[in-house]
Write a protein that holds these residues in place. Sequence first.
Motif, PDB file in Angstrom:
ATOM      1  N   MET B   1       5.151 -10.616  -8.512  1.00  0.00           N
ATOM      2  CA  MET B   1       5.571  -9.389  -7.834  1.00  0.00           C
ATOM      3  C   MET B   1       4.352  -8.680  -7.252  1.00  0.00           C
ATOM      4  O   MET B   1       3.375  -8.435  -7.939  1.00  0.00           O
ATOM      5  CB  MET B   1       6.251  -8.470  -8.853  1.00  0.00           C
ATOM      6  N   LEU B   2       4.421  -8.410  -5.945  1.00  0.00           N
ATOM      7  CA  LEU B   2       3.254  -7.823  -5.286  1.00  0.00           C
ATOM      8  C   LEU B   2       3.313  -6.304  -5.306  1.00  0.00           C
ATOM      9  O   LEU B   2       2.338  -5.633  -5.617  1.00  0.00           O
ATOM     10  CB  LEU B   2       3.195  -8.336  -3.844  1.00  0.00           C
ATOM     11  N   ILE B   3       4.510  -5.802  -4.945  1.00  0.00           N
ATOM     12  CA  ILE B   3       4.645  -4.342  -4.877  1.00  0.00           C
ATOM     13  C   ILE B   3       5.842  -3.911  -5.708  1.00  0.00           C
ATOM     14  O   ILE B   3       6.910  -4.521  -5.637  1.00  0.00           O
ATOM     15  CB  ILE B   3       4.851  -3.868  -3.416  1.00  0.00           C
ATOM     16  N   LYS B   4       5.621  -2.868  -6.487  1.00  0.00           N
ATOM     17  CA  LYS B   4       6.740  -2.307  -7.223  1.00  0.00           C
ATOM     18  C   LYS B   4       6.761  -0.803  -7.000  1.00  0.00           C
ATOM     19  O   LYS B   4       5.758  -0.120  -7.209  1.00  0.00           O
ATOM     20  CB  LYS B   4       6.573  -2.613  -8.712  1.00  0.00           C
ATOM     21  N   VAL B   5       7.915  -0.319  -6.536  1.00  0.00           N
ATOM     22  CA  VAL B   5       8.033   1.119  -6.256  1.00  0.00           C
ATOM     23  C   VAL B   5       8.989   1.716  -7.264  1.00  0.00           C
ATOM     24  O   VAL B   5      10.067   1.172  -7.496  1.00  0.00           O
ATOM     25  CB  VAL B   5       8.573   1.350  -4.820  1.00  0.00           C
ATOM     26  N   GLU B   6       8.564   2.813  -7.889  1.00  0.00           N
ATOM     27  CA  GLU B   6       9.411   3.436  -8.915  1.00  0.00           C
ATOM     28  C   GLU B   6       9.662   4.897  -8.575  1.00  0.00           C
ATOM     29  O   GLU B   6       8.741   5.693  -8.544  1.00  0.00           O
ATOM     30  CB  GLU B   6       8.726   3.352 -10.291  1.00  0.00           C
ATOM     31  N   HIS B   7      10.899   5.221  -8.356  1.00  0.00           N
ATOM     32  CA  HIS B   7      11.342   6.610  -8.149  1.00  0.00           C
ATOM     33  C   HIS B   7      10.436   7.375  -7.194  1.00  0.00           C
ATOM     34  O   HIS B   7      10.008   8.489  -7.470  1.00  0.00           O
ATOM     35  CB  HIS B   7      11.419   7.354  -9.492  1.00  0.00           C
ATOM     36  N   LEU B   8      10.173   6.751  -6.081  1.00  0.00           N
ATOM     37  CA  LEU B   8       9.291   7.371  -5.101  1.00  0.00           C
ATOM     38  C   LEU B   8      10.020   8.497  -4.376  1.00  0.00           C
ATOM     39  O   LEU B   8      11.177   8.360  -3.981  1.00  0.00           O
ATOM     40  CB  LEU B   8       8.859   6.316  -4.073  1.00  0.00           C
ATOM     41  N   GLY B  63      -0.380  -4.905  -9.460  1.00  0.00           N
ATOM     42  CA  GLY B  63      -0.675  -4.503 -10.829  1.00  0.00           C
ATOM     43  C   GLY B  63      -1.422  -3.194 -10.969  1.00  0.00           C
ATOM     44  O   GLY B  63      -1.696  -2.745 -12.088  1.00  0.00           O
ATOM     45  N   MET B  64      -1.761  -2.545  -9.831  1.00  0.00           N
ATOM     46  CA  MET B  64      -2.492  -1.288 -10.012  1.00  0.00           C
ATOM     47  C   MET B  64      -1.719  -0.138  -9.382  1.00  0.00           C
ATOM     48  O   MET B  64      -1.134  -0.282  -8.305  1.00  0.00           O
ATOM     49  CB  MET B  64      -3.899  -1.431  -9.432  1.00  0.00           C
ATOM     50  N   ASP B  65      -1.695   0.964 -10.096  1.00  0.00           N
ATOM     51  CA  ASP B  65      -0.917   2.113  -9.647  1.00  0.00           C
ATOM     52  C   ASP B  65      -1.700   2.842  -8.561  1.00  0.00           C
ATOM     53  O   ASP B  65      -2.669   3.549  -8.839  1.00  0.00           O
ATOM     54  CB  ASP B  65      -0.653   3.051 -10.839  1.00  0.00           C
ATOM     55  N   ILE B  66      -1.276   2.670  -7.313  1.00  0.00           N
ATOM     56  CA  ILE B  66      -2.074   3.238  -6.224  1.00  0.00           C
ATOM     57  C   ILE B  66      -1.800   4.721  -6.013  1.00  0.00           C
ATOM     58  O   ILE B  66      -2.493   5.381  -5.248  1.00  0.00           O
ATOM     59  CB  ILE B  66      -1.837   2.483  -4.900  1.00  0.00           C
ATOM     60  N   THR B  67      -0.774   5.246  -6.699  1.00  0.00           N
ATOM     61  CA  THR B  67      -0.529   6.683  -6.566  1.00  0.00           C
ATOM     62  C   THR B  67      -1.424   7.472  -7.512  1.00  0.00           C
ATOM     63  O   THR B  67      -1.472   8.689  -7.452  1.00  0.00           O
ATOM     64  CB  THR B  67       0.943   7.022  -6.860  1.00  0.00           C
ATOM     65  N   LYS B  74     -10.210   0.926   0.456  1.00  0.00           N
ATOM     66  CA  LYS B  74     -10.188  -0.423  -0.114  1.00  0.00           C
ATOM     67  C   LYS B  74      -8.760  -0.969  -0.074  1.00  0.00           C
ATOM     68  O   LYS B  74      -8.532  -2.119   0.287  1.00  0.00           O
ATOM     69  CB  LYS B  74     -10.670  -0.357  -1.565  1.00  0.00           C
ATOM     70  N   LEU B  75      -7.820  -0.111  -0.464  1.00  0.00           N
ATOM     71  CA  LEU B  75      -6.415  -0.523  -0.484  1.00  0.00           C
ATOM     72  C   LEU B  75      -5.962  -0.942   0.914  1.00  0.00           C
ATOM     73  O   LEU B  75      -5.295  -1.959   1.089  1.00  0.00           O
ATOM     74  CB  LEU B  75      -5.552   0.639  -0.993  1.00  0.00           C
ATOM     75  N   ARG B  76      -6.343  -0.129   1.890  1.00  0.00           N
ATOM     76  CA  ARG B  76      -5.841  -0.374   3.239  1.00  0.00           C
ATOM     77  C   ARG B  76      -6.377  -1.661   3.842  1.00  0.00           C
ATOM     78  O   ARG B  76      -5.804  -2.206   4.779  1.00  0.00           O
ATOM     79  CB  ARG B  76      -6.179   0.816   4.142  1.00  0.00           C
ATOM     80  N   LYS B  77      -7.523  -2.120   3.330  1.00  0.00           N
ATOM     81  CA  LYS B  77      -8.009  -3.414   3.802  1.00  0.00           C
ATOM     82  C   LYS B  77      -7.060  -4.516   3.356  1.00  0.00           C
ATOM     83  O   LYS B  77      -6.986  -5.574   3.966  1.00  0.00           O
ATOM     84  CB  LYS B  77      -9.410  -3.684   3.247  1.00  0.00           C
ATOM     85  N   ARG B  78      -6.320  -4.274   2.249  1.00  0.00           N
ATOM     86  CA  ARG B  78      -5.412  -5.305   1.734  1.00  0.00           C
ATOM     87  C   ARG B  78      -3.999  -5.114   2.248  1.00  0.00           C
ATOM     88  O   ARG B  78      -3.177  -6.016   2.150  1.00  0.00           O
ATOM     89  CB  ARG B  78      -5.416  -5.249   0.202  1.00  0.00           C
ATOM     90  N   VAL B  79      -3.691  -3.897   2.747  1.00  0.00           N
ATOM     91  CA  VAL B  79      -2.361  -3.608   3.267  1.00  0.00           C
ATOM     92  C   VAL B  79      -2.474  -3.240   4.738  1.00  0.00           C
ATOM     93  O   VAL B  79      -2.827  -2.128   5.083  1.00  0.00           O
ATOM     94  CB  VAL B  79      -1.725  -2.439   2.485  1.00  0.00           C
TER      95      VAL B  79
END
Lengths: 624, 361
Positions: B1-8, B63-67, B74-79
């Motif tokens: 699982m790449l992205i997991k969104v919870e109650h956004l 696996g890392m909580d980006i919020t 750094k994140l945006r280089k991957r997304v």
Amino acid sequence: MKSCGLGSMEKRKRLLIAEIIICIAIFLAILLPNVCGTTTQNDISGDIEGVFTLDGMTAAVINSDVADKTVHNKYPQSKVVEYTDVDEVANALDKENADFFVCSFEEAILLRDKYEELYILPGALIVDGVENFVVIKKERYKYGTTNKTFKDVENAGATIACMSGTDDQIHLEERFHDCQFKYYPALPDILQAVSIGAVDYGSAFDNTREEQLAQFEDIAALPENCYVNKFSFMFPRNDKGNKLCKEFNDFYKKCRESGVYDEMLAKWQSQDESKYVIDVDSYKPDVDNGQISVVTLGKWTPMSFIYNNELSGMYVELTYMFCKEYGYTPQFSIADIDGELAGVATGEYDMVADIASENEERKKNVIFSDTILEEATILVTKADTDAIKEVPKAQAFVQSIKESFVNCFITQKRYQMLFDGLNVTITISLLSILLGTVLGGIICALRMSGNTFCEAFSIIYIKLVQGMPIVVLLLLLFYVVFAGTGIDSRWICVVGFSLDFSAYCSEIFRTNIESVPRGQRIAARALGFSEVGAFTRVVLPQALIGILPVYCGQVVSLIKLTSVAGYIAVVDLTKSSDLIRSATYEALFPLLVTALVYFILASVINLLLRIVGKHYGPRLKPSR
Amino acid sequence: MLIKVEHLSKSYNNVTPIKDISCEINKGEVISIIGPSGTGKSTFIRCLNLLEKPTSGKIIFDGMDITAGVDVNKLRKRVGMVFQSFDLFSDKTIIENIMLGPCKLLKVPKKQAYDRAMELLRMVYLEDKATAYPFELSGGQQQRVAIVRVIAMNPEVILFDEPTSALDPTMVDEVLAVIKQLKKQKMTMIIVTHEMAFAKEISDRVFYLDEGVIYEEGTSEQIFDNPTKDKTRHFIRKMKDLNISFAVKSFDFYKINSQIADYACRYNISHNRVIQMYTVVEELVALKLLPALSAQTEVELIFSYSEKYEIIEGTISYKGECINPIELGDELSGQILKNAVKKIEHSYDTESKINTVSIEM
Ligand SMILES: Nc1ncnc2c1ncn2[C@@H]1O[C@H](COP(=O)(O)OP(=O)(O)OP(=O)(O)O)[C@@H](O)[C@H]1O
Ligand SMILES: [Mg+2]
């Protein structure tokens, strides 16, 4: 594409040629009035220079009582011959049995009207409150003549040039109430205005008449005195000023009594220019009671003027002497009379080493020393043309052009003063451009920060600075904000111009940054650029395309704007040419050269910026 | 699982476009997000690379909580993200546009970045435009470059926000072709789009976004062919609604007929269909239903027309006791009604006391 390139080359060439043609045309347009037609040159042949040079010559009188006394009083070495009527006097003057005739004004007018060859010398001789005048043979008078009297001036419609900072306003306006008045900062400006016909009459001082008349062949003085001025030095109305004034009065009294004053007067009024030197080192005080800031006019020969690029003159030397006596070190500034008055009133200066007329209005703001000079104000006007010979302008121009040039720039190494002025102008300009740009960037950042308070601040800043004439801003900084801080006025200039420049810069920056589509910044952010990275790599290069040309224009206009620095006693390029103009009484060369120097300066800086823009700036590609 | 969104959730000052979104996205999956305009599709995917800061909830990326405060750059280089408006850097050439990120952010040597950029340009058939400026390219070409610019950063997932909405219809396909090619290369992609056929073809899963949540979620077939919820169906079938409500006592037969005529005119509905709608209003509403209701009752009448599927749905709803109008009235009008419609049903919700009559024509 290729043919388009060639076409633009062709066009550029044609443009360049057209530019050159227009330049030549402008040059000719300035030159032509100076070489076409005829001009007037005074035939300086007479031996009588004015009422001051008559001592020793033979005087003629009719009414022995008053005239006798006047002659004895004013010309102790003259022989007095008594005549019985005016015709006899006229005959005697014609045959040169008598050199001059002393009488009342009415008699003088009568005589002059009857005998065309006679002339009333300007300047009344006052003894016991009675005014007498001198009549001589016209052809013996050395300078331009006029038959006008105050009666002619009173005829409505005449325009009179007055000196600001004197009581001209009060006295002249009262006396010639139907006339119009224009105000000029210094005597040379007034004389120039009369000479070029900008005004009909100008006010001048009795004492300095000779000096002026020697410089302006086409100017003549009216015979009567307007009023008598009492002149004195000024000090600010504060403790320091009080103390200085008291000390100065003591010093001045001692000078008069010991004869030092008369010695000085003799030194500075002599024709021998080699004496116009102040040995500053000899005036180093023995004790150190601190510095005092002294302001002086710098435009008035021989009291306060620039000689060999040094501030010089009797009042300057007097100040040095006074300072030595009381252990002060003087710091001199040069300002026009308005600047002197305002500066001393706000305490910016501790002393005005220049005389101003005492009046009640001024006494509220400043302290006057004891009266230093009493002097009559007279009027001058254009000399009658019949007394001067006409010569073709071209001839006169060529004759005088070299003379003028040498006089303006070579004599006394005046070019050095121009260079110094240029130096100041360049320094102020460059510093202001640098600081203004940085400040502009900061203001622009605040303006676009999104923080309400910062935005409001920057908007107000921009509005205030842009809404204020630069001169007013400079005066505010000089007389209010930095008053009494002793900061060099050149720095105040830098502050003022930086403020002004930053307001324009920030708006130039902002509009161009905002013209870059927002999406591109966000796209850069989405790629992973930081806010700063997105700005410098994506937004700025595009904004610069729009910024550079406008910025160049603003820089050029700033350089020209610095020419008002003289308002706060900075001797920049304009002010130094102004000083040369008032020292030489020549307008054409100093102004022409100054204009040229500004032009070159602006062009060079513009060129530099363009080269920088081409090498380091963005490629100028059309955008959609 | 790449992205997991919870109650956004994400609120602006006065609107809350996203209320509660939870989902999981796997590596290599292609997700389409569809939904009506203004429902927060853009807001949602902008949250995924933190161009918008979520108000609450969690996004877990690899696996890392980006919020919870990470290095966004750094994140945006991957997304990676592709925008509707291309947003190429207009003062830079195409090749510079592509090389800027790798050179400055990934510190790739210039030569290497150049080779890679040319290779990618070849892939989208724009090799010859390398030294051109963006304004010299068509919209479709610009968007292809924009996609390449993102790929050059080697992202793990690419977000597309309506990549073809700003394009002429003739240029849409060339851009979609590039995205299809990326799917072949197993790129994880989240695509907001209004191109239904494309979404159906390319997506592994489809999110229908509405009312601030993922209103319905499923495979392409589920969402496009058999949507289970009304709103989804309305949207998929591009249904156009006519909404009429009135109180029984102020029923105006002619006014309603003229509204239907207007509606038909606007959406080019055929004459037969109009007659059918008139019939429903006359026979069902005027003759059967209204006499049975009290004067104060509020009635809502909705017609929905789908051009694509050539169907009209009608819904009549009103509050009160359970009254089924189909059974009421005389035989004849019942017969006329039955001939006019395909299907007609009555239902009653005892809790809210709402009667609903659904009609299909
Ligand atoms: N920066 C913002 N500030 C305030 N409100 C915003 C902002 N961005 C979006 N909104 C609001 O949030 C809601 C959702 O906007 P969003 O752009 O996410 O919709 P969308 O689904 O992408 O619509 P479309 O299909 O038209 O692009 C809209 O009502 C919009 O007005
Ligand atoms: Mg959107």
